[in-house]
Each structure stands twice: as C-alpha cells, then as structure tokens.
Design a protein around this motif. Structure first.
Motif, PDB file in Angstrom:
ATOM      1  N   SER A 340       0.652  -1.245  -0.013  1.00 34.80           N
ATOM      2  CA  SER A 340      -0.198  -0.012  -0.031  1.00 34.80           C
ATOM      3  C   SER A 340       0.837   1.394  -0.165  1.00 34.80           C
ATOM      4  N   LEU A 341       2.147   1.064   0.326  1.00 29.17           N
ATOM      5  CA  LEU A 341       3.044   2.242   0.189  1.00 29.17           C
ATOM      6  C   LEU A 341       3.698   2.579  -1.227  1.00 29.17           C
ATOM      7  N   VAL A 342       3.488   1.719  -2.330  1.00 26.22           N
ATOM      8  CA  VAL A 342       4.107   2.098  -3.456  1.00 26.22           C
ATOM      9  C   VAL A 342       3.533   3.566  -3.892  1.00 26.22           C
ATOM     10  N   LEU A 343       4.555   4.099  -4.510  1.00 27.92           N
ATOM     11  CA  LEU A 343       4.170   5.637  -4.895  1.00 27.92           C
ATOM     12  C   LEU A 343       3.148   5.870  -6.137  1.00 27.92           C
ATOM     13  N   ALA A 344       2.269   6.722  -6.083  1.00 28.39           N
ATOM     14  CA  ALA A 344       1.528   7.085  -7.143  1.00 28.39           C
ATOM     15  C   ALA A 344       2.369   6.763  -8.331  1.00 28.39           C
ATOM     16  N   LYS A 345       3.435   7.612  -8.278  1.00 27.42           N
ATOM     17  CA  LYS A 345       4.248   8.009  -9.654  1.00 27.42           C
ATOM     18  C   LYS A 345       4.666   6.603 -10.296  1.00 27.42           C
ATOM     19  N   ASP A 346       5.164   5.496  -9.414  1.00 30.64           N
ATOM     20  CA  ASP A 346       5.367   4.489  -9.912  1.00 30.64           C
ATOM     21  C   ASP A 346       4.328   3.462 -10.552  1.00 30.64           C
TER      22      ASP A 346
ATOM     23  N   ASP B   3      18.935   5.843  -3.363  1.00 27.99           N
ATOM     24  CA  ASP B   3      19.313   4.385  -2.935  1.00 27.99           C
ATOM     25  C   ASP B   3      18.093   3.596  -2.440  1.00 27.99           C
ATOM     26  N   SER B   4      18.237   2.545  -3.241  1.00 30.45           N
ATOM     27  CA  SER B   4      16.850   1.553  -2.899  1.00 30.45           C
ATOM     28  C   SER B   4      16.771   1.081  -1.496  1.00 30.45           C
ATOM     29  N   LYS B   5      17.915   0.911  -0.976  1.00 37.56           N
ATOM     30  CA  LYS B   5      17.990   0.300   0.496  1.00 37.56           C
ATOM     31  C   LYS B   5      17.590   1.483   1.374  1.00 37.56           C
ATOM     32  N   THR B   6      17.841   2.701   1.262  1.00 38.57           N
ATOM     33  CA  THR B   6      17.326   3.758   1.801  1.00 38.57           C
ATOM     34  C   THR B   6      15.574   3.843   1.750  1.00 38.57           C
ATOM     35  N   GLU B   7      15.337   3.852   0.540  1.00 37.90           N
ATOM     36  CA  GLU B   7      13.821   3.668   0.450  1.00 37.90           C
ATOM     37  C   GLU B   7      13.228   2.261   0.943  1.00 37.90           C
ATOM     38  N   LYS B   8      13.819   1.378   1.116  1.00 39.41           N
ATOM     39  CA  LYS B   8      13.051  -0.042   1.602  1.00 39.41           C
ATOM     40  C   LYS B   8      13.031   0.514   3.193  1.00 39.41           C
ATOM     41  N   GLU B   9      14.111   0.916   3.790  1.00 43.91           N
ATOM     42  CA  GLU B   9      13.958   1.542   5.124  1.00 43.91           C
ATOM     43  C   GLU B   9      12.795   2.370   5.470  1.00 43.91           C
ATOM     44  N   TYR B  10      12.937   3.252   4.676  1.00 50.12           N
ATOM     45  CA  TYR B  10      11.746   4.336   4.749  1.00 50.12           C
ATOM     46  C   TYR B  10      10.275   3.522   4.728  1.00 50.12           C
ATOM     47  N   LEU B  42      10.098  -2.138  -8.403  1.00 47.78           N
ATOM     48  CA  LEU B  42      10.178  -0.871  -8.690  1.00 47.78           C
ATOM     49  C   LEU B  42      11.428  -0.557  -9.568  1.00 47.78           C
ATOM     50  N   GLU B  43      12.547  -1.101  -8.916  1.00 47.88           N
ATOM     51  CA  GLU B  43      13.680  -0.658  -9.793  1.00 47.88           C
ATOM     52  C   GLU B  43      13.696  -1.367 -11.254  1.00 47.88           C
ATOM     53  N   ALA B  44      12.700  -2.207 -11.505  1.00 46.90           N
ATOM     54  CA  ALA B  44      12.710  -2.846 -12.844  1.00 46.90           C
ATOM     55  C   ALA B  44      12.009  -1.559 -13.781  1.00 46.90           C
ATOM     56  N   LEU B  45      10.601  -1.088 -13.246  1.00 49.46           N
ATOM     57  CA  LEU B  45      10.081  -0.025 -13.791  1.00 49.46           C
ATOM     58  C   LEU B  45      10.929   1.249 -13.957  1.00 49.46           C
ATOM     59  N   ARG B  46      11.557   1.507 -13.192  1.00 48.52           N
ATOM     60  CA  ARG B  46      12.220   2.916 -12.939  1.00 48.52           C
ATOM     61  C   ARG B  46      13.347   3.010 -13.885  1.00 48.52           C
ATOM     62  N   SER B  47      14.019   1.621 -14.419  1.00 48.62           N
ATOM     63  CA  SER B  47      15.254   1.581 -15.268  1.00 48.62           C
ATOM     64  C   SER B  47      14.621   1.476 -16.638  1.00 48.62           C
ATOM     65  N   THR B  48      13.507   1.579 -16.732  1.00 51.20           N
ATOM     66  CA  THR B  48      12.779   1.271 -18.210  1.00 51.20           C
ATOM     67  C   THR B  48      12.623   2.690 -18.678  1.00 51.20           C
ATOM     68  N   PRO B  49      13.290   3.259 -19.671  1.00 52.92           N
ATOM     69  CA  PRO B  49      13.050   4.534 -20.211  1.00 52.92           C
ATOM     70  C   PRO B  49      11.662   4.865 -20.650  1.00 52.92           C
ATOM     71  N   LEU B  50      11.207   6.102 -20.611  1.00 54.08           N
ATOM     72  CA  LEU B  50       9.973   6.610 -21.050  1.00 54.08           C
ATOM     73  C   LEU B  50      10.370   8.046 -21.595  1.00 54.08           C
ATOM     74  N   GLU B  51       9.683   8.285 -22.634  1.00 56.17           N
ATOM     75  CA  GLU B  51       9.488   9.694 -23.111  1.00 56.17           C
ATOM     76  C   GLU B  51       8.468  10.646 -22.441  1.00 56.17           C
ATOM     77  N   ASN B  52       8.454  11.841 -22.310  1.00 56.88           N
ATOM     78  CA  ASN B  52       7.632  12.676 -21.591  1.00 56.88           C
ATOM     79  C   ASN B  52       6.225  12.299 -22.386  1.00 56.88           C
ATOM     80  N   SER B  53       6.041  12.232 -23.578  1.00 59.49           N
ATOM     81  CA  SER B  53       4.943  11.861 -24.301  1.00 59.49           C
ATOM     82  C   SER B  53       4.317  10.684 -24.279  1.00 59.49           C
ATOM     83  N   ASP B  54       4.920   9.599 -23.389  1.00 58.67           N
ATOM     84  CA  ASP B  54       4.362   8.351 -23.124  1.00 58.67           C
ATOM     85  C   ASP B  54       3.310   8.379 -22.048  1.00 58.67           C
ATOM     86  N   GLU B  55       2.171   8.559 -22.317  1.00 58.87           N
ATOM     87  CA  GLU B  55       0.908   8.652 -21.474  1.00 58.87           C
ATOM     88  C   GLU B  55       0.575   7.198 -20.679  1.00 58.87           C
ATOM     89  N   PRO B  56       0.020   7.388 -19.614  1.00 52.28           N
ATOM     90  CA  PRO B  56      -0.552   6.205 -18.774  1.00 52.28           C
ATOM     91  C   PRO B  56      -1.703   5.667 -20.007  1.00 52.28           C
TER      92      PRO B  56
END
Lengths: 461, 68
Positions: A340-346, B3-10, B42-56
């Motif tokens: 439930s903590l996954v961010l909206a942007k993700d 840092d994904s470790k930091t994010e995980k801890e958060y 999340l890492e797999a998603l974030r490492s895949t490039p997108l253009e500004n014009s790529d809409e949901p």
C-alpha cells in the motif's frame, strides 16, 4: 447425465430425455455429496435453483427456447453478487455474511439465457489479492483437484475448476486477474477461457484490479466455453470498460499459424514439457508452428505493479479497518500493508509502460493466430504444502504477465497427464477480441485428442 | 531518493508507524522481507526509459449518461 457437454445436455433436454429439474437435482445431490470432499462449495442455492429449473421446464414445454444454456445448471465463483439473501463471501471469513441486493451482470445474463444457478463456489480469499503463498487460503478450506484429493485445485477460481472436473456442475464462471482461470483449468484438467479484457461485464464482481480483472467460463471442453461466453459477453452500461459489440460464437475451422516463445519450456516440470511437445505434434496436423522471441522488457514488473497498486486501492478500507487479521492464510493477514506504500508515480509509470507492452505483444503476434504455451509450469501442487519460494517478482510467467497486462484472451485445455495421474495443460493465447480464433484452434485440438474425455474415477457415478 | 536500500528502510518505517500497533514481531519481519520483491519491481520499472509523451494507458472518457 454426468460429464455430458452443454450441447449434449441441451439436446437431451430438447428431446425430452431429461429435464432441467432432473439435471438440477443431480447437481444439488452431487454438491451435497462431493462439495465437502473437495472443499469446492460455499453456498448451495437450492431454492433459487429449483425455481429457475421449474421456470425453464415450463418454457421449454411451451416451445420457448432460450438457447443452449436453457435449463443447464451452473456454479458461480463466490465473488459474483447474488440477490435474494444468498451470501457473497469473496472467500473470506470476515465477509461470510456479506449480502447484496442485486445480481452481477453475468448472473443476470445467465438467468436470461435460462440457466440454473445451483451454487456459489469456493475461491481463494479476496481472489488472492493479499498475496497468499499456500492452498489453504480460503475460509472454506483448501480446495482439491478431483484427480487427487492430496493436490490443489488451483486458484483463485478454485471451486469453479474443481466442481466442473468432478461433474458437479456442467459449467462454472471464474475470474482472472493473473492466472485465476488458467490455474484451475490446468490443475483440474478442464477448459478455462480468459476472455479479452472488457468482453464480459465486471459489474457486480468483486474488484481486485479494475484494469486487469476478467470473468470467464470453466467447462468440460473448449466448445462449451464458446457457448457460455456468447451468453455472458457484450456491452453493459454498468461497466464502462465493456467493449461495445455483442459477441457471437463462431469458431473458425481452418489451417492456423501459431507461435511458441523461445525457451518457454525452460524450468517447466518434465511431464508438462513432454506433454506440450506431444500436443505441438498434434497441432502440426493443422497449424504452422513457428518460434518467436520477445524482446527484453519488464513485462512481469509492469503487470505486477498495476495489480499491486490497484489491489491496494480496492482493499484500502478493508486493510485500514484491520479486517485482514481474520483471513485464513497467515501471510494474507499482513500482505496488504507493504504494497500500500507504492508511490502513485510508480503505478503511473507502470501504466505508461503498459502501452509499450501492449504494442510489443501486438507486434509479436502479427501474422499469428495464437501463441501456445503450457497452461502452467507444473501439475497441481500438494494441498498441504506452501508454494515454492520464487525469485522476487520474476515468476517466469511471461504468458501471464503479457496476457493479463495487455488484456489478451487465452484458453487452457488438458494436454495429458503426469506419471502421478495429474493433468497438464496447453494454452492458446490470441490477439484482443480473437476469441473465435483461439476457440477454433482449441476445438480442433480437442477433436484430435481424447484427454478431455477422461474423468476422475472417484466422481464417475 | 536514489538508494533503494534507503527507500526500503523508509517504507518499512512507514509500515511500522501506520500499522505497527496491529502487527507482531514475526509479521513485521515478514513484511520487511516482502519489501525486497517490491523494490525489485520498482527498480525494473524505473530503469526502463520513457519519453515525456508516453501517457498512462488509461483513457479518461468524460461521462454523459446518454452517450456510452
């Protein structure tokens, strides 16, 4: 009248060999006898069934024919809303008394087709949305495959697969977000059709993931799946995601061109791989079979992120009220909190990548009628064992990730048995809205094989 | 946050803050472990490039009762 297809039962009704009341009585008796053996039933809807059967009988005697489902008993996965005080539990102990004042659109459509609702069937609690890791994740207990009571029926449409395989109901409705129709199809050795997203209205069905959920039939054969889909498909103002056209079952019968994804058999159980190879040889009698290779892309991450984000939102109130604490599987009691903590942007990033995934799928399928693959990598899992620990998010299920993420239809049918006598399956996945093509390929496969004509010995009365 | 470790801890701290009162130590440990696959997604998603014009891939449709 047990283990007859819908067409056979319909012919028998029309010829006077049997009646809707007799078929309903048989189903009700088998529900009572075998339901507890398999843990496949939540509620027997006897009063409603008898009323519907009587009505069907009256109409048929008067010469009124509503089509092939007229007078045929069926079971609903217990996430479809039913009126008249019948509980709709979503498989969860917490919701065992939940009732609705309306019928789901699918339930209404099947009533209009003259079929007879005999039971609400067992399912994994909240359709597996809490992240269950074992078969014992339903308040009705772990559901068994009729082929071996020590093995799991698959899920989350557990009772829908099990009850059809045991000859309790001629057909059932299940739902799939990721694997929930094809898994019981595989484990129970029945045909399971996951329609194109939007082909069937989701109105009145529990939402796990609004943009991934699909409703579809589980039947004894592919042909029956087509008959049921015709009855439940079509536009519904109550579900804006439904596609605008009425769908007619007209399975294509011709030579086909199918594709196999390179290395798709890697890591699959030996019996699954061997039976798939044998099935491919059968297909070569009427299909050209090519190998294709999907480009590198985070298919599974995209579909999983969408599923996680939407499930977290769909069950937000449930989670916040602490209701997960009463779920059956211990891991389901804490499962919803982290995601439930996954961010909206993700989540939105996943939706942006989804379009690319859909385009890749369309490009890969261009020129092909279907992609074929084993329905599952294994036969039915032991009923009392946790699932094997798998690599984080990488389930090795590109067919499930792409198929569900891109909303593609797929039908699973039985392809043989393992040495232990457990069924294996083959699936035919098509382009969006190509149900008549994949049903045609599957139907022609079943004309050339007899696996679907075998039934578990214990349930053959 | 890079840092994904930091994010995980958060994320884990946030679970404890929001829901810690209803979870025991064993459940908290299981949740902490379950953050690894979430971070992989999340890492797999974030490492895949997108253009500004790529809409949901969700098309918003204005609603009017008489037009479906």
């Amino acid at each position: 009248m047990i283990y007859k297809t819908i067409r056979q039962l319909s012919d028998a009704i029309q010829s006077g060999e049997t009646t809707p009341t007799e078929l309903t009585q048989i189903s009700l008796e088998r529900l009572r006898e075998y339901g507890p053996v398999l843990n496949c039933v939540v509620t027997i809807t006897e009063e409603r069934a008898k009323k519907q059967a009587k009505q069907a009988e009256k109409e048929i005697k008067a010469g009124e024919n509503r089509g092939p489902l007229h007078g045929i008993p069926w079971g609903a996965k217990d996430l479809l809303a039913t009126s008249g005080g019948i509980p709709t539990t979503w498989g969860a102990y917490t919701l065992r008394e939940q009732r609705f004042d309306h019928d789901a659109t699918v339930v209404k459509k099947l009533e209009e087709a003259g079929s007879v609702l005999v039971a609400k069937l067992a399912m994994i609690e909240l359709a597996g949305g809490m992240g269950y890791k074992q078969p014992n994740a339903s308040f009705t207990g772990p559901c068994a495959t009729p082929w071996n009571l020590k093995h799991w029926s698959g899920g989350s449409s557990s009772g829908s697969g099990s009850a059809v395989s045991a000859g309790i109901v001629p057909f059932a409705i299940g739902s799939e977000t990721w694997g929930s129709i094809l898994s019981p199809s595989n484990n129970c050795g029945v045909a399971g059709l996951r329609p194109t997203y939007g082909r069937v209205s989701r109105h009145g069905a529990m939402a796990l993931s609004w943009t991934l959920d699909k409703l579809g039939p589980l039947c004894l054969c592919a042909d029956d799946c087509g008959l049921v889909l015709e009855a439940i498909a079509g536009p519904d103002p109550a579900d804006p995601s439904t596609c605008g056209e009425k769908w007619n079952y007209q399975p294509e019968e011709r030579d086909f061109k199918v594709a196999v994804i390179k290395d798709i058999l890697e890591g699959k159980q030996e019996a699954v791989a061997e039976n798939f190879k044998s099935a491919t040889k059968v297909l070569e009698q009427y299909c050209t079979v090519d190998e294709i290779e999907f480009p590198q892309f985070p298919y599974e991450a995209v579909t999983r992120a969408i599923l996680s984000g939407e499930a977290a939102a769909a069950f937000d109130d449930f989670t916040e009220k602490g209701l997960a604490a009463e779920l059956t599987a211990p891991e389901d009691r804490y499962g919803p909190y982290a995601r439930s903590l996954v961010l909206a942007k993700d989540y939105l990033r996943a939706l942006r990548l989804r379009e690319k995934m859909c385009k890749i799928a369309e490009d890969m399928m261009e020129g092909y009628d279907a992609i074929i693959a084993p329905t599952s990598g294994t036969t039915a899992h032991p009923i009392d064992q946790p699932f094997p620990v798998r690599r984080p998010w990488a389930y090795g299920d590109i067919m499930g990730a792409v198929g569900n993420g891109a909303g593609l239809p797929s039908i699973g049918v039985i392809s043989g048995f393992s040495e232990e006598g457990l069924p294996t399956g083959i699936q035919f996945m098509g382009r969006p809205y190509d149900e008549n093509i994949i049903l045609g390929v599957a139907k022609m496969y079943q004309k050339r094989t007899s696996w679907h004509l075998r039934h578990p010995e214990m349930f053959q009365a | 946050m890079t840092d994904s470790k930091t994010e995980k801890e958060y994320m884990f701290e946030r679970v404890k803050t929001l829901y810690g009162d209803r979870l025991d130590d064993e459940q908290l440990a299981a949740i902490e472990a379950s953050l690894d696959p979430i971070m992989s997604v999340l890492e797999a998603l974030r490492s895949t490039p997108l253009e500004n014009s790529d809409e949901p891939f969700n098309v918003f449709k204005p609603y009017r009762k008489d037009r479906q």
